[in-house]
Design a protein around this motif. Structure first.
Motif, PDB file in Angstrom:
ATOM      1  N   LEU A 104     -64.470 -55.366  46.094  1.00  0.00           N
ATOM      2  CA  LEU A 104     -65.422 -56.207  46.833  1.00  0.00           C
ATOM      3  C   LEU A 104     -66.613 -56.728  46.115  1.00  0.00           C
ATOM      4  CD1 LEU A 104     -65.426 -54.113  50.142  1.00  0.00           C
ATOM      5  CD2 LEU A 104     -64.273 -56.173  49.930  1.00  0.00           C
ATOM      6  N   PRO A 105     -67.128 -57.924  46.244  1.00  0.00           N
ATOM      7  CA  PRO A 105     -68.137 -58.330  45.336  1.00  0.00           C
ATOM      8  C   PRO A 105     -69.366 -57.550  45.636  1.00  0.00           C
ATOM      9  CG  PRO A 105     -67.933 -60.018  47.086  1.00  0.00           C
ATOM     10  CD  PRO A 105     -66.702 -58.959  47.366  1.00  0.00           C
ATOM     11  N   GLY A 106     -70.330 -57.312  44.603  1.00  0.00           N
ATOM     12  CA  GLY A 106     -71.427 -56.677  44.614  1.00  0.00           C
ATOM     13  C   GLY A 106     -71.632 -55.475  43.832  1.00  0.00           C
ATOM     14  N   LYS A 107     -72.860 -55.224  43.420  1.00  0.00           N
ATOM     15  CA  LYS A 107     -73.118 -54.219  42.415  1.00  0.00           C
ATOM     16  C   LYS A 107     -72.844 -52.778  42.846  1.00  0.00           C
ATOM     17  CE  LYS A 107     -77.389 -52.159  40.209  1.00  0.00           C
ATOM     18  NZ  LYS A 107     -79.026 -51.919  40.352  1.00  0.00           N
ATOM     19  N   GLY A 108     -73.080 -52.477  44.153  1.00  0.00           N
ATOM     20  CA  GLY A 108     -72.638 -51.027  44.629  1.00  0.00           C
ATOM     21  C   GLY A 108     -71.337 -50.887  44.646  1.00  0.00           C
ATOM     22  N   GLU A 109     -70.439 -51.954  44.623  1.00  0.00           N
ATOM     23  CA  GLU A 109     -69.076 -51.724  44.343  1.00  0.00           C
ATOM     24  C   GLU A 109     -68.729 -51.182  43.054  1.00  0.00           C
ATOM     25  OE1 GLU A 109     -64.633 -52.355  45.622  1.00  0.00           O
ATOM     26  OE2 GLU A 109     -66.521 -51.834  46.398  1.00  0.00           O
ATOM     27  N   VAL A 110     -69.407 -51.871  42.100  1.00  0.00           N
ATOM     28  CA  VAL A 110     -69.113 -51.376  40.549  1.00  0.00           C
ATOM     29  C   VAL A 110     -69.709 -49.958  40.523  1.00  0.00           C
ATOM     30  CG1 VAL A 110     -69.683 -51.861  38.162  1.00  0.00           C
ATOM     31  CG2 VAL A 110     -69.279 -53.880  39.824  1.00  0.00           C
ATOM     32  N   LEU A 111     -70.662 -49.509  40.937  1.00  0.00           N
ATOM     33  CA  LEU A 111     -71.383 -48.480  40.582  1.00  0.00           C
ATOM     34  C   LEU A 111     -70.332 -47.245  41.339  1.00  0.00           C
ATOM     35  CD1 LEU A 111     -74.922 -48.704  41.380  1.00  0.00           C
ATOM     36  CD2 LEU A 111     -74.054 -48.966  39.289  1.00  0.00           C
ATOM     37  N   TRP A 112     -69.689 -47.360  42.475  1.00  0.00           N
ATOM     38  CA  TRP A 112     -68.947 -46.624  43.258  1.00  0.00           C
ATOM     39  C   TRP A 112     -67.650 -46.434  42.204  1.00  0.00           C
ATOM     40  CZ3 TRP A 112     -64.307 -47.608  45.869  1.00  0.00           C
ATOM     41  CH2 TRP A 112     -63.675 -46.547  46.507  1.00  0.00           C
ATOM     42  N   ARG A 113     -67.169 -47.318  41.760  1.00  0.00           N
ATOM     43  CA  ARG A 113     -65.927 -47.319  41.221  1.00  0.00           C
ATOM     44  C   ARG A 113     -66.215 -46.943  39.439  1.00  0.00           C
ATOM     45  NH1 ARG A 113     -61.562 -50.825  42.572  1.00  0.00           N
ATOM     46  NH2 ARG A 113     -62.078 -51.482  44.701  1.00  0.00           N
ATOM     47  N   SER A 114     -67.329 -46.670  39.207  1.00  0.00           N
ATOM     48  CA  SER A 114     -67.567 -46.207  37.878  1.00  0.00           C
ATOM     49  C   SER A 114     -67.376 -44.835  37.847  1.00  0.00           C
ATOM     50  CB  SER A 114     -69.214 -46.325  37.488  1.00  0.00           C
ATOM     51  OG  SER A 114     -69.944 -45.770  38.146  1.00  0.00           O
ATOM     52  N   LEU A 115     -67.487 -44.057  39.076  1.00  0.00           N
ATOM     53  CA  LEU A 115     -67.209 -42.635  39.098  1.00  0.00           C
ATOM     54  C   LEU A 115     -65.971 -42.285  38.959  1.00  0.00           C
ATOM     55  CD1 LEU A 115     -69.300 -41.624  42.376  1.00  0.00           C
ATOM     56  CD2 LEU A 115     -70.112 -41.510  40.048  1.00  0.00           C
ATOM     57  N   MET A 116     -65.073 -42.971  38.881  1.00  0.00           N
ATOM     58  CA  MET A 116     -63.780 -43.039  38.780  1.00  0.00           C
ATOM     59  C   MET A 116     -63.256 -42.688  37.103  1.00  0.00           C
ATOM     60  SD  MET A 116     -61.404 -42.383  40.687  1.00  0.00           S
ATOM     61  CE  MET A 116     -59.912 -42.433  39.610  1.00  0.00           C
ATOM     62  N   VAL A 117     -64.190 -43.552  36.535  1.00  0.00           N
ATOM     63  CA  VAL A 117     -63.914 -43.581  34.920  1.00  0.00           C
ATOM     64  C   VAL A 117     -64.930 -43.158  34.138  1.00  0.00           C
ATOM     65  CG1 VAL A 117     -62.310 -45.720  35.188  1.00  0.00           C
ATOM     66  CG2 VAL A 117     -64.765 -45.889  35.210  1.00  0.00           C
ATOM     67  N   THR A 118     -65.917 -42.303  34.669  1.00  0.00           N
ATOM     68  CA  THR A 118     -66.569 -41.303  34.103  1.00  0.00           C
ATOM     69  C   THR A 118     -66.586 -39.904  34.099  1.00  0.00           C
ATOM     70  OG1 THR A 118     -68.487 -41.584  35.560  1.00  0.00           O
ATOM     71  CG2 THR A 118     -68.507 -43.259  33.714  1.00  0.00           C
ATOM     72  N   GLY A 119     -67.035 -39.109  33.266  1.00  0.00           N
ATOM     73  CA  GLY A 119     -66.709 -37.618  33.559  1.00  0.00           C
ATOM     74  C   GLY A 119     -67.990 -36.998  33.674  1.00  0.00           C
ATOM     75  N   GLY A 120     -69.248 -37.447  33.301  1.00  0.00           N
ATOM     76  CA  GLY A 120     -70.184 -36.525  33.246  1.00  0.00           C
ATOM     77  C   GLY A 120     -70.924 -35.805  34.252  1.00  0.00           C
ATOM     78  N   ASP A 121     -71.291 -34.660  34.114  1.00  0.00           N
ATOM     79  CA  ASP A 121     -71.979 -33.746  35.185  1.00  0.00           C
ATOM     80  C   ASP A 121     -73.370 -34.664  35.827  1.00  0.00           C
ATOM     81  OD1 ASP A 121     -69.974 -31.319  35.052  1.00  0.00           O
ATOM     82  OD2 ASP A 121     -71.243 -31.251  33.190  1.00  0.00           O
ATOM     83  N   GLU A 304     -63.550 -38.274  48.779  1.00  0.00           N
ATOM     84  CA  GLU A 304     -62.382 -38.571  49.689  1.00  0.00           C
ATOM     85  C   GLU A 304     -61.291 -39.554  49.158  1.00  0.00           C
ATOM     86  OE1 GLU A 304     -64.280 -40.387  53.420  1.00  0.00           O
ATOM     87  OE2 GLU A 304     -65.776 -38.406  53.696  1.00  0.00           O
ATOM     88  N   ILE A 305     -61.375 -40.088  48.074  1.00  0.00           N
ATOM     89  CA  ILE A 305     -60.292 -40.922  47.497  1.00  0.00           C
ATOM     90  C   ILE A 305     -59.440 -39.873  46.704  1.00  0.00           C
ATOM     91  CG2 ILE A 305     -59.818 -42.911  45.790  1.00  0.00           C
ATOM     92  CD1 ILE A 305     -61.357 -43.566  48.349  1.00  0.00           C
ATOM     93  N   ARG A 306     -58.214 -40.200  47.077  1.00  0.00           N
ATOM     94  CA  ARG A 306     -57.306 -39.293  46.643  1.00  0.00           C
ATOM     95  C   ARG A 306     -57.067 -39.415  45.015  1.00  0.00           C
ATOM     96  NH1 ARG A 306     -53.460 -43.175  49.109  1.00  0.00           N
ATOM     97  NH2 ARG A 306     -52.517 -44.251  47.498  1.00  0.00           N
ATOM     98  N   GLU A 307     -57.277 -40.553  44.305  1.00  0.00           N
ATOM     99  CA  GLU A 307     -57.185 -40.470  42.885  1.00  0.00           C
ATOM    100  C   GLU A 307     -58.119 -39.862  42.550  1.00  0.00           C
ATOM    101  OE1 GLU A 307     -55.367 -44.640  44.316  1.00  0.00           O
ATOM    102  OE2 GLU A 307     -57.047 -43.357  44.824  1.00  0.00           O
ATOM    103  N   TYR A 308     -59.396 -39.801  42.981  1.00  0.00           N
ATOM    104  CA  TYR A 308     -60.614 -39.351  42.403  1.00  0.00           C
ATOM    105  C   TYR A 308     -60.323 -37.608  42.438  1.00  0.00           C
ATOM    106  CZ  TYR A 308     -65.266 -37.906  41.433  1.00  0.00           C
ATOM    107  OH  TYR A 308     -66.612 -37.233  41.043  1.00  0.00           O
ATOM    108  N   ALA A 309     -59.857 -37.263  43.712  1.00  0.00           N
ATOM    109  CA  ALA A 309     -59.559 -35.819  43.921  1.00  0.00           C
ATOM    110  C   ALA A 309     -58.457 -35.274  42.966  1.00  0.00           C
ATOM    111  CB  ALA A 309     -59.016 -35.604  45.639  1.00  0.00           C
ATOM    112  N   ALA A 310     -57.241 -36.117  42.712  1.00  0.00           N
ATOM    113  CA  ALA A 310     -56.480 -35.747  41.937  1.00  0.00           C
ATOM    114  C   ALA A 310     -56.838 -35.605  40.398  1.00  0.00           C
ATOM    115  CB  ALA A 310     -55.359 -36.578  41.968  1.00  0.00           C
ATOM    116  N   ARG A 311     -57.911 -36.544  40.065  1.00  0.00           N
ATOM    117  CA  ARG A 311     -58.416 -36.633  38.585  1.00  0.00           C
ATOM    118  C   ARG A 311     -59.388 -35.108  38.414  1.00  0.00           C
ATOM    119  NH1 ARG A 311     -63.427 -38.429  37.275  1.00  0.00           N
ATOM    120  NH2 ARG A 311     -63.811 -39.100  35.100  1.00  0.00           N
TER     121      ARG A 311
END
Length: 314
Positions: A104-121, A304-311
């Motif tokens: 979806l268009p928007g800054k919040g979408e990008v921030l949300w997805r960034s949690l999937m590709v980063t690993g920092g505490d 709650e996203i299954r790919e994130y939980a698996a990661r």
């Protein structure tokens, strides 16, 4: 309520200089915490390279405070991605993250997805349009999270000049966000820059919060963080002055509508319809209406996203 805000201001407001870099590095070693910095970027070729260069040089090479630096490109048509990569960031395209969910268009979408590709505490967000960037924007807001286990969410605060006029930036903050917070969430009235794009939080908190996909993300995260962890777990740090590209009045109007809508959703969930905003531009034959949808979509908590939980399990 005023006494509570004043007490919070005294105990949860700092300057970047209050925590020197050597103290942060010692705390990082003692806790083994890792730090990710995320820059959401859309057509920011003029500024993103300098920001990445400063973070890499001062907080990764000279002092190992930051463990990963990621630029999430949300569809730039200029050289943003190439410049960011050349400066030393890992660049990930928004649409390559969670491809089963159309972006979806928007800054919040990008921030949300960034949690999937980063690993920092600890995850630190920094806007990619800043000029005269200082590493304090990162070290200042990461500092309380490294040194105080009771802090979960930290906003940067700063002066916001507009055309070199001090304190005149942040028009949507003063006209929309601050009144909303004071009226409906007065415990958050002490935040100097509630809509600022520079903030850091523990991953354990971010992954538990919903993310408005558009301009309302900063207000939404702040309000939801208050609900989730309480006022004493929130803080702010003065990092000086923020210089960046300013939006025109019509763009500010759309931002204001999205922020107001985000507040509405938190006040009356399930009772609202999808709104739109009509603005006017002068054309050859008079004023022409332009109607824009107001950002209303929200992404669920990332855990709650299954790919994130698996990661995370892996």
């Amino acid at each position: 309520m005023l006494d509570e805000v004043e007490h919070w201001l005294t105990g949860r407001t700092w300057k970047a200089a209050d925590r020197p870099l050597h103290r942060l590095l010692a705390a990082k070693r003692a806790t083994s915490a890792t730090v990710s910095v995320v820059l959401p970027a859309l057509n920011e070729e003029a500024t993103v390279g300098d920001i990445v260069t400063v973070i890499r040089r001062e907080l990764m090479e000279t002092a190992p405070l930051v463990d990963e630096l990621v630029v999430i490109d949300s569809g730039s048509t200029d050289r943003t991605a190439a410049i960011a990569a050349a400066a030393g960031a890992r660049v990930v395209h928004r649409d390559a993250i969670l491809p089963r969910l159309p972006a979806l268009p928007g800054k919040g979408e990008v921030l949300w997805r960034s949690l999937m590709v980063t690993g920092g505490d600890i995850v630190c967000f920094v806007d990619a349009d800043l000029r005269d960037f200082s590493a304090d924007f990162v070290s200042g807001i990461v500092g309380p999270l490294l040194t105080d286990p009771g802090i979960d969410f930290v906003k940067a605060m700063y002066d916001r000049p507009l055309d070199d006029a001090p304190g005149q930036g942040g028009r949507v903050t003063e006209l929309v966000a601050r009144p909303l917070l004071n009226l409906h969430w007065p415990r958050l009235a002490g935040f100097v820059q509630p809509l600022g794009g520079e903030y850091a939080a523990r991953r354990s908190l971010l992954e538990a919060l919903p993310f408005p996909v558009g301009y309302g993300v900063e207000l939404g995260l702040l309000v939801d963080a208050l609900r989730a962890v309480g006022l004493d777990a929130l803080a702010q740090v003065d990092v000086g002055s923020r210089k960046h590209r300013h939006q025109d009045a019509r763009a500010l109007g759309r931002m204001a509508a999205a922020i107001y809508r985000t507040a509405q959703l938190r006040l009356e969930r399930g009772q609202l319809v999808r709104p739109s905003l009509t603005q006017f531009e002068r054309g050859a034959d008079g004023f022409v209406p332009r109607t824009h949808p107001v950002d209303t979509e929200e992404r669920p908590p990332m855990r709650e996203i299954r790919e994130y939980a698996a990661r995370r399990a892996a």
